[in-house]
Write an enzyme that holds these catalytic residues in place. Sequence first.
Site, PDB file in Angstrom:
ATOM      1  N   SER A  83     -55.332  44.125  36.101  1.00 54.88           N
ATOM      2  CA  SER A  83     -54.609  42.869  35.928  1.00 54.88           C
ATOM      3  C   SER A  83     -54.569  42.404  34.482  1.00 54.88           C
ATOM      4  CB  SER A  83     -55.273  41.795  36.792  1.00 54.88           C
ATOM      5  OG  SER A  83     -56.675  41.822  36.569  1.00 54.88           O
ATOM      6  N   THR A 184     -56.356  37.417  35.902  1.00 60.27           N
ATOM      7  CA  THR A 184     -56.344  37.171  34.456  1.00 60.27           C
ATOM      8  C   THR A 184     -57.753  36.917  33.931  1.00 60.27           C
ATOM      9  OG1 THR A 184     -54.177  36.161  34.510  1.00 60.27           O
ATOM     10  CG2 THR A 184     -55.619  35.424  32.739  1.00 60.27           C
ATOM     11  N   THR A 202     -53.414  38.650  30.169  1.00 58.97           N
ATOM     12  CA  THR A 202     -53.084  39.103  31.520  1.00 58.97           C
ATOM     13  C   THR A 202     -51.926  40.091  31.548  1.00 58.97           C
ATOM     14  OG1 THR A 202     -52.604  38.268  33.751  1.00 58.97           O
ATOM     15  CG2 THR A 202     -51.346  37.299  31.961  1.00 58.97           C
ATOM     16  N   ARG A 212     -40.397  38.195  33.835  1.00 54.63           N
ATOM     17  CA  ARG A 212     -41.196  37.036  34.261  1.00 54.63           C
ATOM     18  C   ARG A 212     -42.372  36.813  33.299  1.00 54.63           C
ATOM     19  NH1 ARG A 212     -46.791  35.928  35.792  1.00 54.63           N
ATOM     20  NH2 ARG A 212     -46.777  34.218  37.264  1.00 54.63           N
ATOM     21  N   THR A 235     -56.503  30.874  35.993  1.00 53.25           N
ATOM     22  CA  THR A 235     -56.101  32.157  36.552  1.00 53.25           C
ATOM     23  C   THR A 235     -55.545  31.860  37.943  1.00 53.25           C
ATOM     24  OG1 THR A 235     -56.851  34.352  37.273  1.00 53.25           O
ATOM     25  CG2 THR A 235     -58.478  32.594  37.343  1.00 53.25           C
ATOM     26  N   GLY A 236     -54.765  32.791  38.456  1.00 56.08           N
ATOM     27  CA  GLY A 236     -54.105  32.547  39.732  1.00 56.08           C
ATOM     28  C   GLY A 236     -52.608  32.524  39.532  1.00 56.08           C
TER      29      GLY A 236
HETATM   30  N1  ASP Z   1     -52.079  33.567  35.942  1.00 56.06           N
HETATM   31  C1  ASP Z   1     -51.505  34.898  35.858  1.00 56.06           C
HETATM   32  C2  ASP Z   1     -50.012  34.804  35.905  1.00 56.06           C
HETATM   33  O1  ASP Z   1     -49.483  34.060  36.714  1.00 56.06           O
HETATM   34  C3  ASP Z   1     -51.953  35.783  36.944  1.00 56.06           C
HETATM   35  C4  ASP Z   1     -53.414  36.013  36.988  1.00 56.06           C
HETATM   36  O2  ASP Z   1     -54.220  35.109  36.964  1.00 56.06           O
HETATM   37  O3  ASP Z   1     -53.789  37.185  37.041  1.00 56.06           O
HETATM   38  O4  ASP Z   1     -49.383  35.538  35.182  1.00 56.06           O
END
Ligand code: ASP
Length: 326
Positions: A83, A184, A202, A212, A235-236
């Site tokens: 990730s 992330t 990330t 995106r 993160t998320g």
């Molecule tokens: N926050 C990151 C994103 O939306 C994803 C992740 O936390 O891995 O790109």
Amino acid sequence: MKRKTFLIRSFSTLAGIFAVPATNLLAHHPSRDQKNKPLVISTWQHGLEANIAAWEVLMQNGRALDAVEKGVGVTELDPSVTSVGVGSYPDRDGKITLDASIMNEQGNCGSVAFLQHIKTPISVARMVMEKTPHVMLAGEGALQFALANGFKKEDLHTDYSRQQWEEWKASNKTVPIDLHNHDTISMLAIDNNGDISGACTTGGLAFKHHGRVGDSPIIGAGLYVDNEIGGAGGTGVGEVIMKTLGSHLIVELMRNGLSPYDACKEAVMRALKKVPDAENLPVYYIAVNKQGEFGAYGTNTNFEYAVYTDSKGNTLHKADGALGPQ
Ligand code: ASP
């Protein structure tokens, strides 16, 4: 490590019994009485490795800025982390596109978005901060800037990431956003001077639309630091974090007196209240304040974060969450 995690989980369950409402501005949290300096906190289990590199910098009296760059750089270069950086899951078109941001104790920041072919986007983000009058470079322009400044163009795919993409394509899946395809690394550090810096890097959501960009390179969303107050990182699902500008919100809540834990909790509650379907789009935050207190919170209880302090060493913590396990 498994045993340690279990112990931490057990403790956290007990601590959860004494959880306090987010609305209580002066709510007490276990980290409230600790004065940790230096300190490193980062997201997920891979934060443990990253913390070690950051801690080494701090032990040599280095700047928090150098610590966070070095720390998350370890994760970027680890091909087993799918990730972040090398070996990230590709987008729908099979391309690995990376986002990163960094912020120092003077309130300066730099970020890169939709960057391809560079193994360490966090170091490019730092260079944007230090060598340009800008905050963010994206796409081809970011790549050209990196190449002009000595970074090498490389293939970031691993056999595993390629295979995962091929399997995803063959199965004709359409959903890039779900509960499990994010991890992330966000990191915050306090150095021996008491200065705070942060970094966030990330590969974004797996199998996202080509082009995106998530929250991680958006200052105030995936990362925010105000050296007078503290810092926060996320993160998320970036779409939820961007809609609520979570990291900036957390720092402002701490400015108004909330502990890092309560500020993270309040930001999660805001997301659940304001963003339709947020209960199915998990977000998680970490935060530190100027006093060296730390906290974390998520929409669910799947989140772990790593903390390195002088007194406790490098430990993995299970965060509280609004909706329980998901
Ligand atoms: N926050 C990151 C994103 O939306 C994803 C992740 O936390 O891995 O790109």
